[in-house]
Design an enzyme around this catalytic site. Structure first.
Site, PDB file in Angstrom:
ATOM      1  N   THR A 187      -4.605  13.543   5.324  1.00 14.16           N
ATOM      2  CA  THR A 187      -3.185  13.688   5.679  1.00 14.16           C
ATOM      3  C   THR A 187      -2.977  14.990   6.459  1.00 14.16           C
ATOM      4  OG1 THR A 187      -2.654  12.485   3.673  1.00 14.16           O
ATOM      5  CG2 THR A 187      -0.833  13.556   4.804  1.00 14.16           C
ATOM      6  N   SER A 225      -6.821   5.776   3.767  1.00 16.20           N
ATOM      7  CA  SER A 225      -6.892   4.915   2.583  1.00 16.20           C
ATOM      8  C   SER A 225      -7.255   3.496   3.011  1.00 16.20           C
ATOM      9  CB  SER A 225      -5.549   4.883   1.857  1.00 16.20           C
ATOM     10  OG  SER A 225      -5.429   5.991   1.000  1.00 16.20           O
ATOM     11  N   LYS A 231       5.324   1.755  -3.163  1.00 17.73           N
ATOM     12  CA  LYS A 231       5.251   3.117  -3.717  1.00 17.73           C
ATOM     13  C   LYS A 231       5.496   3.020  -5.214  1.00 17.73           C
ATOM     14  CE  LYS A 231       4.769   7.465  -2.467  1.00 17.73           C
ATOM     15  NZ  LYS A 231       3.954   8.041  -1.389  1.00 17.73           N
ATOM     16  N   GLN A 261       7.330   3.875   3.808  1.00 19.37           N
ATOM     17  CA  GLN A 261       5.920   3.471   3.862  1.00 19.37           C
ATOM     18  C   GLN A 261       5.725   2.192   4.679  1.00 19.37           C
ATOM     19  OE1 GLN A 261       3.842   5.499   1.437  1.00 19.37           O
ATOM     20  NE2 GLN A 261       2.291   4.930   2.924  1.00 19.37           N
ATOM     21  N   LYS A 273       5.638   3.311   8.308  1.00 17.58           N
ATOM     22  CA  LYS A 273       4.487   4.196   8.511  1.00 17.58           C
ATOM     23  C   LYS A 273       3.197   3.382   8.567  1.00 17.58           C
ATOM     24  CE  LYS A 273       4.373   7.688   5.811  1.00 17.58           C
ATOM     25  NZ  LYS A 273       4.208   8.634   4.693  1.00 17.58           N
ATOM     26  N   ASN A 298      -2.250  19.067  -1.562  1.00 15.80           N
ATOM     27  CA  ASN A 298      -3.257  18.374  -0.754  1.00 15.80           C
ATOM     28  C   ASN A 298      -2.931  18.408   0.743  1.00 15.80           C
ATOM     29  OD1 ASN A 298      -3.842  15.354   0.453  1.00 15.80           O
ATOM     30  ND2 ASN A 298      -5.592  16.263  -0.578  1.00 15.80           N
ATOM     31  N   LYS A 327       0.863  -1.186   0.000  1.00 12.63           N
ATOM     32  CA  LYS A 327       0.000   0.000   0.000  1.00 12.63           C
ATOM     33  C   LYS A 327       0.890   1.223   0.000  1.00 12.63           C
ATOM     34  CE  LYS A 327      -3.932   2.137   0.431  1.00 12.63           C
ATOM     35  NZ  LYS A 327      -3.641   2.771  -0.872  1.00 12.63           N
ATOM     36  N   GLY A 383      -2.799   8.256  -4.302  1.00  9.28           N
ATOM     37  CA  GLY A 383      -2.168   9.468  -4.837  1.00  9.28           C
ATOM     38  C   GLY A 383      -0.922   9.858  -4.063  1.00  9.28           C
ATOM     39  N   ASP A 384      -0.218  10.826  -4.583  1.00  4.28           N
ATOM     40  CA  ASP A 384       0.932  11.469  -3.924  1.00  4.28           C
ATOM     41  C   ASP A 384       1.164  12.744  -4.734  1.00  4.28           C
ATOM     42  OD1 ASP A 384       3.205  10.931  -1.834  1.00  4.28           O
ATOM     43  OD2 ASP A 384       4.296  11.583  -3.590  1.00  4.28           O
TER      44      ASP A 384
HETATM   45  P1  NDP Z   1       0.637  17.846  -4.104  1.00  7.68           P
HETATM   46  O1  NDP Z   1       1.110  17.511  -5.459  1.00  7.68           O
HETATM   47  O2  NDP Z   1      -0.814  18.016  -3.848  1.00  7.68           O
HETATM   48  O3  NDP Z   1       1.368  19.158  -3.574  1.00  7.68           O
HETATM   49  C1  NDP Z   1       2.755  19.237  -3.486  1.00  7.68           C
HETATM   50  C2  NDP Z   1       3.129  20.642  -3.062  1.00  7.68           C
HETATM   51  O4  NDP Z   1       4.549  20.692  -2.850  1.00  7.68           O
HETATM   52  C3  NDP Z   1       2.814  21.681  -4.121  1.00  7.68           C
HETATM   53  O5  NDP Z   1       2.578  22.902  -3.492  1.00  7.68           O
HETATM   54  C4  NDP Z   1       4.122  21.704  -4.921  1.00  7.68           C
HETATM   55  O6  NDP Z   1       4.316  22.922  -5.619  1.00  7.68           O
HETATM   56  C5  NDP Z   1       5.139  21.568  -3.808  1.00  7.68           C
HETATM   57  N1  NDP Z   1       6.363  20.949  -4.340  1.00  7.68           N
HETATM   58  C6  NDP Z   1       6.458  19.821  -5.087  1.00  7.68           C
HETATM   59  N2  NDP Z   1       7.725  19.577  -5.419  1.00  7.68           N
HETATM   60  C7  NDP Z   1       8.440  20.572  -4.879  1.00  7.68           C
HETATM   61  C8  NDP Z   1       9.815  20.894  -4.878  1.00  7.68           C
HETATM   62  N3  NDP Z   1      10.712  20.119  -5.515  1.00  7.68           N
HETATM   63  N4  NDP Z   1      10.203  21.998  -4.183  1.00  7.68           N
HETATM   64  C9  NDP Z   1       9.302  22.762  -3.531  1.00  7.68           C
HETATM   65  N5  NDP Z   1       7.988  22.515  -3.524  1.00  7.68           N
HETATM   66  C10 NDP Z   1       7.567  21.437  -4.175  1.00  7.68           C
HETATM   67  O7  NDP Z   1       1.252  16.706  -3.149  1.00  7.68           O
HETATM   68  P2  NDP Z   1       0.803  16.288  -1.699  1.00  7.68           P
HETATM   69  O8  NDP Z   1       0.352  17.475  -0.931  1.00  7.68           O
HETATM   70  O9  NDP Z   1      -0.069  15.113  -1.819  1.00  7.68           O
HETATM   71  O10 NDP Z   1       2.188  15.762  -1.100  1.00  7.68           O
HETATM   72  C11 NDP Z   1       3.115  16.612  -0.414  1.00  7.68           C
HETATM   73  C12 NDP Z   1       4.069  15.754   0.400  1.00  7.68           C
HETATM   74  O11 NDP Z   1       3.303  14.987   1.354  1.00  7.68           O
HETATM   75  C13 NDP Z   1       4.875  14.720  -0.372  1.00  7.68           C
HETATM   76  O12 NDP Z   1       6.131  14.548   0.259  1.00  7.68           O
HETATM   77  C14 NDP Z   1       4.070  13.440  -0.213  1.00  7.68           C
HETATM   78  O13 NDP Z   1       4.865  12.284  -0.371  1.00  7.68           O
HETATM   79  C15 NDP Z   1       3.610  13.616   1.217  1.00  7.68           C
HETATM   80  N6  NDP Z   1       2.437  12.819   1.590  1.00  7.68           N
HETATM   81  C16 NDP Z   1       1.238  12.960   0.927  1.00  7.68           C
HETATM   82  C17 NDP Z   1       0.159  12.231   1.317  1.00  7.68           C
HETATM   83  C18 NDP Z   1      -1.193  12.421   0.702  1.00  7.68           C
HETATM   84  O14 NDP Z   1      -2.150  11.809   1.189  1.00  7.68           O
HETATM   85  N7  NDP Z   1      -1.345  13.248  -0.317  1.00  7.68           N
HETATM   86  C19 NDP Z   1       0.249  11.224   2.391  1.00  7.68           C
HETATM   87  C20 NDP Z   1       1.516  11.218   3.075  1.00  7.68           C
HETATM   88  C21 NDP Z   1       2.562  11.970   2.654  1.00  7.68           C
HETATM   89  P3  NDP Z   1       3.885  23.023  -7.172  1.00  7.68           P
HETATM   90  O15 NDP Z   1       2.414  23.300  -7.148  1.00  7.68           O
HETATM   91  O16 NDP Z   1       4.702  24.143  -7.664  1.00  7.68           O
HETATM   92  O17 NDP Z   1       4.223  21.709  -7.796  1.00  7.68           O
END
Ligand code: NDP
Length: 444
Positions: free
Chosen positions: A208, A376, A125, A110, A113, A239, A89, A164-165
């Site tokens: 999250t 999830s 992943k 993961q 976690k 997200n 997962k 998603g991620d």
């Molecule tokens: P999203 O794609 O929804 O958002 C990512 C955010 O981070 C955007 O604002 C993006 O900016 C920014 N970002 C992406 N890459 C970079 C970078 N290289 N430098 C600076 N900013 C960056 O992703 P999520 O919110 O889902 O995920 C964010 C983090 O949380 C990740 O590490 C993910 O693995 C982790 N996570 C997510 C979960 C989930 O349920 N969604 C669960 C657990 C962990 P821009 O819009 O410019 O791309």
């Protein structure tokens, strides 16, 4: 310690070009050293050597046609890391920086976690170096269909359940699910994060970010602090960041800065979440555009500057290694007392060290952002039962899971002589359950 060092050297030799994977493995192995004194049988069973090697790694070609009629080729990945305690997962990430090492670091994290959530889910992943930014909906759909045309052979509701991620939200999950259904003639819970009309769970979108804040609330309660009246900085505007902002604000905090991959905004009157949601969730625009619509807000190029904004609570929620030692020192100097990782590994090891040394409460991603995968797993339960729970039911379960995660990480840290070190506590608690399952299942 020598067992841990020997295994780490082996991992280094085998994976020289995967710095993020090595960083994640090193952090976990270091905290596990005290466990092997108490449980020598793990060593004779070669448990560490096994746990650092994914059960299966898939890499595949993803050809698709862009709107101009040109053929494009991306690389697809799925790393099925551990099925010791349940089906694999973990999410799918679509971002140009994706490579095998990044997916392996995420898959490895993961495993622990998912174990910490207390639910029966293994670790995996996947993703692609495809960049959804600037692509039309049709291009994203064609890419997702091609990606699933290969991936469907390896996943199923009881085998491997992606979600998603970064770069994979409701739109992408919808296209992926549609293609899976077409290819297999099955309607089941093979993906989570689905739309509410076709098996998605209420509160998954929020999970999250909300879970992160629930855990921080519990962690702060232990030290007599709370969100009430606190200034909060949340990096990212995806997200996780959006729903962390929402819950932190509901609990009385004021979020004064957010970012995207180009830069950050500072809004001393409190970042207007409805505006951020419209810009990022609906219009898919840049965070910079916030300032054109909100008086008194400032935009700064570059994301690292966000840690200079004075705050009491920092929630790095964008991406790996976004908060380094210098950023951590600035946060400490400005009086920040709690940091929790909304993203996966957003703090460098040096930054985490600064927080621990200075008595800043610190919650690692494995514990702090586990609410997404936990919900999830709740979506999987609902799909198996063909039922839908209310928002309140799911949210209440999520909150309890986050409290349990905090308690189990804090208790393990104390038991192994590292009180308040939630990095060690989360790693140990997550590891023990997986290790016990592996011992019981023999050499597989
Ligand atoms: P999203 O794609 O929804 O958002 C990512 C955010 O981070 C955007 O604002 C993006 O900016 C920014 N970002 C992406 N890459 C970079 C970078 N290289 N430098 C600076 N900013 C960056 O992703 P999520 O919110 O889902 O995920 C964010 C983090 O949380 C990740 O590490 C993910 O693995 C982790 N996570 C997510 C979960 C989930 O349920 N969604 C669960 C657990 C962990 P821009 O819009 O410019 O791309």
């Amino acid at each position: 310690m020598s067992y841990v060092n020997d295994v780490y050297e082996l991992v280094q030799r085998r994976n020289p070009a995967e710095p993020e994977f090595l960083q994640a493995v090193k952090e976990v192995l270091e905290s596990l050293a005290p466990v092997f004194g108490k449980r020598p049988e793990f060593r004779s069973a070669g448990l560490l050597e096994r746990i650092v090697e994914p059960e299966r790694q898939l890499m595949f070609r993803v050809p698709w046609m862009d709107d101009g009629g040109k053929v494009q080729v991306n690389r697809g990945f799925r790393v099925q890391f551990s099925s010791a305690i349940g089906p694999y997962k973990g999410g799918l990430r679509f971002h140009p920086s994706v490579n095998l090492g990044i997916i392996k670091f995420l898959g490895f994290e993961q495993v622990f976690k998912n174990s910490l959530t207390g639910q029966p889910i293994g670790g995996g992943k996947g993703g692609s170096d495809f960049d959804p930014k600037g692509k039309s909906d049709n291009e994203v759909m064609r890419f997702c269909q091609s990606f699933m045309s290969e991936l469907f052979r390896y996943i199923d509701a009881d085998t491997d359940v992606p979600a998603g991620d970064i770069g994979v939200g409701g739109r992408e999950i919808g296209y992926l699910f549609g293609q899976f259904k077409k290819l297999t003639n099955q309607f089941n819970g093979v993906l989570t994060g689905k739309g509410l009309a076709f098996g998605g769970s209420l509160a998954r979108k929020e999970a999250t970010g909300y879970g992160l804040v629930y855990l921080v609330e519990k962690m702060m309660e232990a030290k007599g602090k709370s969100f009430k009246g606190a200034k909060v900085v949340v990096s990212g505007s995806g997200n996780v960041a959006i729903y962390a902002h929402e819950k932190a604000t509901q609990l009385g905090g004021k979020v004064v800065a957010m970012s995207d991959s180009n830069g950050y905004i500072f809004d001393p009157s409190g970042v207007d979440l409805d505006l951020v949601k419209r810009l990022k969730e609906v219009e898919r625009r840049r965070i910079k555009d916030y300032c054109a619509e909100k008086k008194g807000a400032e935009y700064h190029d570059g994301c690292e500057g966000i840690w200079q904004v004075p705050c009491s609570i920092a929630l790095p929620s964008a991406t790996q290694n976004e908060l380094d030692e210098a950023g951590a020192k600035t946060l400490v100097k400005n009086g920040c007392f709690a940091v929790a990782e909304g993203a996966n590994m957003p703090c460098t090891p040096e930054a985490a060290e600064v927080f621990l040394k200075n008595g800043v409460m610190f919650a690692p991603g494995k514990a702090a952002n586990a609410g997404g995968v936990a919900t999830s797993a709740l979506e999987m339960s609902q799909n198996s039962q063909r039922l839908s729970w209310t928002f309140e039911e799911v949210d209440a379960k999520l909150k309890q899971i986050m409290i349990n995660i905090y308690t189990s990480a804090a208790t393990s840290a104390e038991e192994y002589g590292m009180k308040d070190n939630l990095i060690a506590g989360a790693n140990i608690a997550g590891f023990l359950k997986v290790a016990d399952a592996m011992m019981a299942q023999g050499l597989v």
